[in-house]
Design an enzyme around this catalytic site. Structure first.
Site, PDB file in Angstrom:
ATOM      1  N   HIS A 100       0.843  -1.203   0.000  1.00 60.00           N
ATOM      2  CA  HIS A 100       0.000   0.000   0.000  1.00 60.00           C
ATOM      3  C   HIS A 100       0.869   1.240   0.000  1.00 60.00           C
ATOM      4  O   HIS A 100       1.933   1.276   0.610  1.00 60.00           O
ATOM      5  CB  HIS A 100      -0.965   0.023   1.186  1.00 60.00           C
ATOM      6  CG  HIS A 100      -0.313  -0.158   2.519  1.00 60.00           C
ATOM      7  ND1 HIS A 100       0.080  -1.390   3.001  1.00 60.00           N
ATOM      8  CD2 HIS A 100       0.024   0.735   3.476  1.00 60.00           C
ATOM      9  CE1 HIS A 100       0.629  -1.241   4.186  1.00 60.00           C
ATOM     10  NE2 HIS A 100       0.614   0.049   4.506  1.00 60.00           N
ATOM     11  N   HIS A 102       0.744   5.154   1.056  1.00 51.66           N
ATOM     12  CA  HIS A 102       0.038   6.202   1.788  1.00 51.66           C
ATOM     13  C   HIS A 102       0.153   7.500   0.994  1.00 51.66           C
ATOM     14  O   HIS A 102       1.256   7.867   0.563  1.00 51.66           O
ATOM     15  CB  HIS A 102       0.698   6.474   3.146  1.00 51.66           C
ATOM     16  CG  HIS A 102       0.691   5.334   4.108  1.00 51.66           C
ATOM     17  ND1 HIS A 102      -0.148   5.278   5.199  1.00 51.66           N
ATOM     18  CD2 HIS A 102       1.447   4.206   4.171  1.00 51.66           C
ATOM     19  CE1 HIS A 102       0.095   4.181   5.898  1.00 51.66           C
ATOM     20  NE2 HIS A 102       1.060   3.508   5.297  1.00 51.66           N
TER      21      HIS A 102
HETATM   22  P1  AMP Z   1       1.399   0.560   7.459  1.00 49.66           P
HETATM   23  O1  AMP Z   1       1.778   0.972   8.852  1.00 49.66           O
HETATM   24  O2  AMP Z   1       2.225   1.207   6.397  1.00 49.66           O
HETATM   25  O3  AMP Z   1       1.315  -0.947   7.305  1.00 49.66           O
HETATM   26  O4  AMP Z   1      -0.047   1.158   7.222  1.00 49.66           O
HETATM   27  C1  AMP Z   1      -1.232   0.467   7.428  1.00 49.66           C
HETATM   28  C2  AMP Z   1      -2.321   1.487   7.493  1.00 49.66           C
HETATM   29  O5  AMP Z   1      -3.554   0.852   7.281  1.00 49.66           O
HETATM   30  C3  AMP Z   1      -2.417   2.214   8.840  1.00 49.66           C
HETATM   31  O6  AMP Z   1      -2.225   3.615   8.636  1.00 49.66           O
HETATM   32  C4  AMP Z   1      -3.833   1.892   9.325  1.00 49.66           C
HETATM   33  O7  AMP Z   1      -4.454   2.972   9.973  1.00 49.66           O
HETATM   34  C5  AMP Z   1      -4.523   1.516   8.035  1.00 49.66           C
HETATM   35  N1  AMP Z   1      -5.647   0.597   8.151  1.00 49.66           N
HETATM   36  C6  AMP Z   1      -5.675  -0.584   8.823  1.00 49.66           C
HETATM   37  N2  AMP Z   1      -6.889  -1.161   8.686  1.00 49.66           N
HETATM   38  C7  AMP Z   1      -7.628  -0.342   7.887  1.00 49.66           C
HETATM   39  C8  AMP Z   1      -8.957  -0.389   7.363  1.00 49.66           C
HETATM   40  N3  AMP Z   1      -9.787  -1.401   7.642  1.00 49.66           N
HETATM   41  N4  AMP Z   1      -9.379   0.635   6.592  1.00 49.66           N
HETATM   42  C9  AMP Z   1      -8.549   1.670   6.320  1.00 49.66           C
HETATM   43  N5  AMP Z   1      -7.291   1.767   6.773  1.00 49.66           N
HETATM   44  C10 AMP Z   1      -6.839   0.778   7.536  1.00 49.66           C
END
Ligand code: AMP
Ligand code: ZN
Length: 135
Positions: A100, A102
């Site tokens: 993903h 951001h």
């Molecule tokens: P990372 O720390 O780069 O793995 O980012 C994962 C991101 O996914 C975090 O910023 C979370 O807040 C976000 N996240 C986790 N579950 C969900 C969800 N169901 N919908 C939207 N964002 C999510």
């Protein structure tokens, strides 16, 4: 939830998301714990754990969508700038093992600036490191 991966579950519609863009290749939705207003995630619909696991062709398609979504958010929100973050591995802060990107909107009137703190470089150490890493 049939999918063990939470982002695959979002793609499959097993759990809801605040979707902002979708096409055949990617899904983009708002992060549920936003760093700033408009913080969004762009993911490929096909699972891969991170940057190093993703086929180059998929990656090219995803990055073009990251550009498209970022441009739309910047113009529509609007915001003054944005950071693209893409974490790989727990040491880098990755908590969801599905590739993903951001998109983090930034605002001129907010406290901000660089995400990381720079340290004055040791030129000899940088030279040696570049020699070790060059390929
Ligand atoms: P990372 O720390 O780069 O793995 O980012 C994962 C991101 O996914 C975090 O910023 C979370 O807040 C976000 N996240 C986790 N579950 C969900 C969800 N169901 N919908 C939207 N964002 C999510
Ligand atoms: Zn997944």
């Amino acid at each position: 939830m049939k999918n063990d991966c939470v982002f695959c579950a979002i793609v499959a519609g097993e759990i809801p998301s605040f979707k902002v863009y979708e096409d055949d290749c990617v899904l983009a939705y708002l992060d549920i714990n936003p760093f700033t207003k408009g913080h969004a995630l762009v993911i490929p619909k096909v699972h891969s754990a991170g940057l190093l696991d993703t086929p180059a062709e998929t990656l090219k398609e995803v990055v073009v969508r990251v550009q498209k979504v970022a441009a739309h958010i910047k113009a529509t929100l609007p915001c003054d700038g944005f950071n693209i973050l893409q974490n790989n591995g727990a040491a880098a802060g990755q908590t969801v093992s599905h590739l993903h990107f951001h998109i983090v909107p930034r605002f001129a009137d907010a406290e901000g600036g660089a995400v990381f703190t720079p340290h004055t470089g040791d030129m000899e150490a940088l030279k040696a490191l570049a020699e070790r890493l060059r390929f």
